[in-house]
Motif scaffolding. Sequence first.
Motif, PDB file in Angstrom:
ATOM      1  N   GLY A 161      39.949  44.167  46.747  1.00 45.38           N
ATOM      2  CA  GLY A 161      40.133  44.875  45.518  1.00 45.38           C
ATOM      3  C   GLY A 161      41.804  45.163  45.096  1.00 45.38           C
ATOM      4  N   GLY A 162      41.824  45.388  43.961  1.00 46.24           N
ATOM      5  CA  GLY A 162      43.213  45.802  43.160  1.00 46.24           C
ATOM      6  C   GLY A 162      44.045  44.599  43.117  1.00 46.24           C
ATOM      7  N   VAL A 163      43.753  43.474  43.163  1.00 46.42           N
ATOM      8  CA  VAL A 163      44.625  42.358  43.069  1.00 46.42           C
ATOM      9  C   VAL A 163      44.795  41.686  41.802  1.00 46.42           C
ATOM     10  N   LYS A 180      41.962  41.443  39.176  1.00 45.59           N
ATOM     11  CA  LYS A 180      40.718  40.621  38.723  1.00 45.59           C
ATOM     12  C   LYS A 180      40.599  41.070  37.342  1.00 45.59           C
ATOM     13  N   THR A 181      40.268  42.287  37.354  1.00 48.75           N
ATOM     14  CA  THR A 181      39.580  42.985  35.896  1.00 48.75           C
ATOM     15  C   THR A 181      40.794  42.782  35.137  1.00 48.75           C
ATOM     16  N   THR A 182      42.152  43.242  35.237  1.00 51.32           N
ATOM     17  CA  THR A 182      43.017  43.139  34.512  1.00 51.32           C
ATOM     18  C   THR A 182      43.310  41.516  33.857  1.00 51.32           C
ATOM     19  N   THR A 183      42.993  40.580  34.590  1.00 51.74           N
ATOM     20  CA  THR A 183      43.113  39.235  34.473  1.00 51.74           C
ATOM     21  C   THR A 183      41.894  38.943  33.456  1.00 51.74           C
ATOM     22  N   VAL A 208      52.311  36.491  36.535  1.00 53.32           N
ATOM     23  CA  VAL A 208      52.335  37.688  35.867  1.00 53.32           C
ATOM     24  C   VAL A 208      52.886  38.993  36.551  1.00 53.32           C
ATOM     25  N   PRO A 209      53.934  39.352  35.881  1.00 49.82           N
ATOM     26  CA  PRO A 209      54.847  40.340  36.529  1.00 49.82           C
ATOM     27  C   PRO A 209      54.000  41.845  36.745  1.00 49.82           C
ATOM     28  N   ARG A 210      54.767  42.524  37.506  1.00 54.10           N
ATOM     29  CA  ARG A 210      54.365  43.851  37.482  1.00 54.10           C
ATOM     30  C   ARG A 210      54.695  44.736  36.380  1.00 54.10           C
ATOM     31  N   ASN A 211      53.954  45.145  35.371  1.00 52.42           N
ATOM     32  CA  ASN A 211      54.267  45.695  34.135  1.00 52.42           C
ATOM     33  C   ASN A 211      53.379  46.972  33.622  1.00 52.42           C
ATOM     34  N   VAL A 212      53.837  48.227  33.688  1.00 53.77           N
ATOM     35  CA  VAL A 212      53.166  49.315  33.407  1.00 53.77           C
ATOM     36  C   VAL A 212      52.392  49.376  32.223  1.00 53.77           C
TER      37      VAL A 212
HETATM   38  P1  ADP Z   1      40.970  44.367  40.604  1.00 53.67           P
HETATM   39  O1  ADP Z   1      39.922  44.119  39.481  1.00 53.67           O
HETATM   40  O2  ADP Z   1      41.068  42.977  41.377  1.00 53.67           O
HETATM   41  O3  ADP Z   1      40.331  45.544  41.692  1.00 53.67           O
HETATM   42  P2  ADP Z   1      42.640  45.451  38.771  1.00 53.67           P
HETATM   43  O4  ADP Z   1      42.955  44.330  37.549  1.00 53.67           O
HETATM   44  O5  ADP Z   1      41.749  46.615  38.370  1.00 53.67           O
HETATM   45  O6  ADP Z   1      42.378  45.094  40.123  1.00 53.67           O
HETATM   46  O7  ADP Z   1      44.143  45.961  39.043  1.00 53.67           O
HETATM   47  C1  ADP Z   1      44.185  47.257  40.001  1.00 53.67           C
HETATM   48  C2  ADP Z   1      45.374  48.078  39.542  1.00 53.67           C
HETATM   49  O8  ADP Z   1      46.569  47.502  39.306  1.00 53.67           O
HETATM   50  C3  ADP Z   1      44.776  48.622  38.196  1.00 53.67           C
HETATM   51  O9  ADP Z   1      45.267  50.098  38.191  1.00 53.67           O
HETATM   52  C4  ADP Z   1      45.628  48.297  37.299  1.00 53.67           C
HETATM   53  O10 ADP Z   1      45.988  48.543  36.003  1.00 53.67           O
HETATM   54  C5  ADP Z   1      46.959  47.538  38.002  1.00 53.67           C
HETATM   55  N1  ADP Z   1      47.528  46.311  37.562  1.00 53.67           N
HETATM   56  C6  ADP Z   1      47.075  44.931  37.453  1.00 53.67           C
HETATM   57  N2  ADP Z   1      47.832  44.192  37.208  1.00 53.67           N
HETATM   58  C7  ADP Z   1      49.071  44.736  36.882  1.00 53.67           C
HETATM   59  C8  ADP Z   1      50.266  44.314  36.791  1.00 53.67           C
HETATM   60  N3  ADP Z   1      50.508  42.869  36.526  1.00 53.67           N
HETATM   61  N4  ADP Z   1      51.252  45.480  36.516  1.00 53.67           N
HETATM   62  C9  ADP Z   1      50.725  46.516  37.035  1.00 53.67           C
HETATM   63  N5  ADP Z   1      49.916  47.278  37.133  1.00 53.67           N
HETATM   64  C10 ADP Z   1      48.910  46.272  37.341  1.00 53.67           C
END
Ligand code: ADP
Length: 262
Positions: free
Chosen positions: A12-14, A16-19, A213-217
């Motif tokens: 979790g938290g890697v 996936k959903t953001t991607t 993909v950088p860490r980006n708020v």
């Molecule tokens: P998963 O679906 O794998 O559990 P998420 O896409 O939900 O992961 O991401 C986990 C958390 O990290 C979320 O709060 C999301 O907004 C944040 N996040 C994801 N990618 C980035 C990024 N590149 N930079 C900053 N925050 C990110």
Amino acid sequence: MSHVIAVANQKGGVGKTTTAINLAASLAALKRRVLLVDLDAQGNATMGVGVDKAELEHTARDVLLEQVSMTDAIQTLAELNLSVLPANSDMTEAEIKLRDIAVGDFALKTALADVAERFDYVILDCPPALSKLTINALVAADGVLIPMQCEYYALEGLSALVDTIQKIRRIINPRLEIEGLLRTMYDPRNNLAIDVSNQLIQHFGDRVYRTLVPRNVRLAEAPSHGLPAMRYDPASTGAKAYLALAGEVLKRHRDAARRATA
Ligand code: ADP
Ligand code: MG
């Protein structure tokens, strides 16, 4: 025929959903017909494209349990030029019921066949487990896109996923390929991240996307506005990275098609 990409990693938290959200939106912006499928009971992909998971008439659960057709459950988001099959917490029930159905691993594949001509790309947002729903995704998919954070235990978790992919390829879905590995939340100043990234390239070579993909708020903020990053802040490094990823995904498919006909 649509090309189906499962965005999967049992951690979790890697990202996936953001991607899934931002790749889907970027492919749509590049004029591809895209369906985003939410397979996670958390409904984060659903909310992330501005659909209220508490107000759903039909969900992915209903489709997987054959109570509603895919066509009836899909919502078209004209603003984003994107369609979504939404999900919410009732997905947990689908997960349990699919275990009792003899062909429960094929529910998603069967449902997607109905809309194969309507979409160029189908992006599947998988839950954080190698569950029945993730298996459904791997059975239905042409490729698996694996987002990962370059951390100490990342490679260890990867081998369980790669084993599962190989098993599914052998037994059920010989088409299934590793679409690519995506480094997410990448911090180029972190030595461990550089180290893990190098190991990843050693193991997987050009299967690792060049796009980082950088860490980006902005990527973290956008879902609370129900928008992909490219709509929330198109100039952000996060939005640009996902647009570059979409370009890379399209290029790989063009190259693969060219090789196939050569
Ligand atoms: P998963 O679906 O794998 O559990 P998420 O896409 O939900 O992961 O991401 C986990 C958390 O990290 C979320 O709060 C999301 O907004 C944040 N996040 C994801 N990618 C980035 C990024 N590149 N930079 C900053 N925050 C990110
Ligand atoms: Mg998720």
